[in-house]
Design a protein around this motif. Structure first.
Motif, short mmCIF file in Angstrom:
data_model
loop_
_atom_site.label_atom_id
_atom_site.label_comp_id
_atom_site.label_asym_id
_atom_site.label_seq_id
_atom_site.Cartn_x
_atom_site.Cartn_y
_atom_site.Cartn_z
N THR A 1 0.83 -1.20 0.00
CA THR A 1 0.00 0.00 0.00
C THR A 1 0.86 1.26 0.00
O THR A 1 2.04 1.22 0.38
CB THR A 1 -0.91 0.01 1.23
OG1 THR A 1 -0.09 0.09 2.41
CG2 THR A 1 -1.78 -1.24 1.29
N ASN A 2 0.27 2.37 -0.42
CA ASN A 2 1.00 3.63 -0.43
C ASN A 2 1.45 4.03 0.97
O ASN A 2 2.57 4.54 1.14
CB ASN A 2 0.12 4.73 -1.03
CG ASN A 2 -0.02 4.60 -2.54
OD1 ASN A 2 0.81 3.96 -3.19
ND2 ASN A 2 -1.07 5.18 -3.08
N THR A 3 0.59 3.83 1.97
CA THR A 3 0.96 4.23 3.32
C THR A 3 2.14 3.41 3.83
O THR A 3 3.03 3.94 4.50
CB THR A 3 -0.24 4.08 4.27
OG1 THR A 3 -0.72 2.72 4.23
CG2 THR A 3 -1.35 5.03 3.90
N LEU B 1 4.45 2.00 1.94
CA LEU B 1 5.63 2.41 1.17
C LEU B 1 6.21 3.70 1.74
O LEU B 1 7.44 3.82 1.89
CB LEU B 1 5.24 2.61 -0.29
CG LEU B 1 6.36 3.11 -1.22
CD1 LEU B 1 7.53 2.14 -1.22
CD2 LEU B 1 5.83 3.32 -2.63
N ILE B 2 5.36 4.67 2.05
CA ILE B 2 5.85 5.93 2.62
C ILE B 2 6.49 5.70 3.99
O ILE B 2 7.53 6.28 4.31
CB ILE B 2 4.70 6.96 2.70
CG1 ILE B 2 4.24 7.33 1.29
CG2 ILE B 2 5.15 8.21 3.46
CD1 ILE B 2 3.00 8.19 1.24
N ASP C 1 -0.64 2.43 8.75
CA ASP C 1 -2.01 2.80 8.37
C ASP C 1 -2.68 3.70 9.39
O ASP C 1 -3.87 4.00 9.26
CB ASP C 1 -2.85 1.55 8.16
CG ASP C 1 -2.86 0.62 9.37
OD1 ASP C 1 -2.07 0.87 10.31
OD2 ASP C 1 -3.65 -0.35 9.38
#
Length: 239
Positions: free
Chosen positions: A2-4, A6-7, A75
């Protein structure tokens, strides 16, 4: 992935790079070389006593721990706003020691940029997890507040811009205190922000004690004010 997540992973990678790569690239850095300036800055009063730099060990480790916890909480919506500006601050800081060896002027521009993003990250740090998110960000920003103005003082005095070393020490102490006051108002629930700046000012008192009494006195007065801010922040009721 997920993007979260990855960040959050990028946040951890940036924290590790900041703590490991920077010191590896310039292991012997102990401040600007006096010979780097047209007017050599031997024992410049704007700089803290050498022991103060030991705080970096605490900052490095705490930022890594915070990023590792943040990866587990990737998340959590209240962690997300902090990550962007903090990653940028860490990426600017990773090559900073190497740049400082080569160009104090560029290093000064970079450390002020690092400070700006660190303050932004502190302002966005979650209210929950105060010791795992807000505190390491606040200590990082607090030290950078003092360090950025010390760097400015070295450059200003080293290039003979209007004032000498003592004049630049006064100007930069006032500037650091003004930013520290603004930062404390920006995040009044972060006592480690004024404490991080106070740590540096105490070391300036130590360095100037017995030589530049005015600089030592101003730094001492600033320390008292910052400690009062820290006590007020610590006594602030939990949300």
């Amino acid at each position: 992935m997920t993007n979260t997540r990855l960040i959050a992973l990028l946040h951890l990678a940036a924290a590790l790079a900041f703590a490991i790569a920077g010191p590896l690239l310039a292991p012997d850095f102990r401040g600007y070389d006096p010979a780097d300036f047209p007017i050599p800055q031997d024992n410049a009063p704007v700089g803290p006593a050498g022991y103060a730099f030991s705080i970096w060990g605490v900052i490095y480790l705490w930022l890594i721990v915070s990023a590792a916890v943040g990866l587990k909480r990737h998340d959590a919506p209240d962690w997300a706003p902090m990550r962007g500006p903090l990653i940028i601050a860490l990426l600017i800081g990773t090559p900073w020691l190497s740049v400082a060896v080569a160009s104090p002027i560029l290093a000064t521009v970079m450390i002020f940029a690092m400070l700006a993003f660190a303050l932004k990250a502190m302002s966005r740090a979650p209210v929950l997890d105060p010791w795992l998110a807000r505190a390491p960000n606040a200590l990082f920003a607090g030290w950078l507040t003092a360090a950025s103005f010390a760097s400015l003082g070295y450059v200003g005095a080293g290039y003979g811009i209007v004032f000498g070393a003592v004049g630049w020490a006064y100007i930069c102490l006032i500037g650091a205190l003004a930013v520290a006051y603004a930062g404390t108002r920006l995040r009044p629930d972060a006592p480690l922000y004024p404490l991080g700046t106070a740590w540096a000012l105490v070391a300036i008192v130590v360095k100037n004690w017995g030589s530049e009494w005015g600089v030592a006195g101003l730094a001492g007065l600033g320390t008292v004010l910052l400690l009062a801010f820290a006590v007020k922040a610590w006594r602030r009721p939990a949300p």
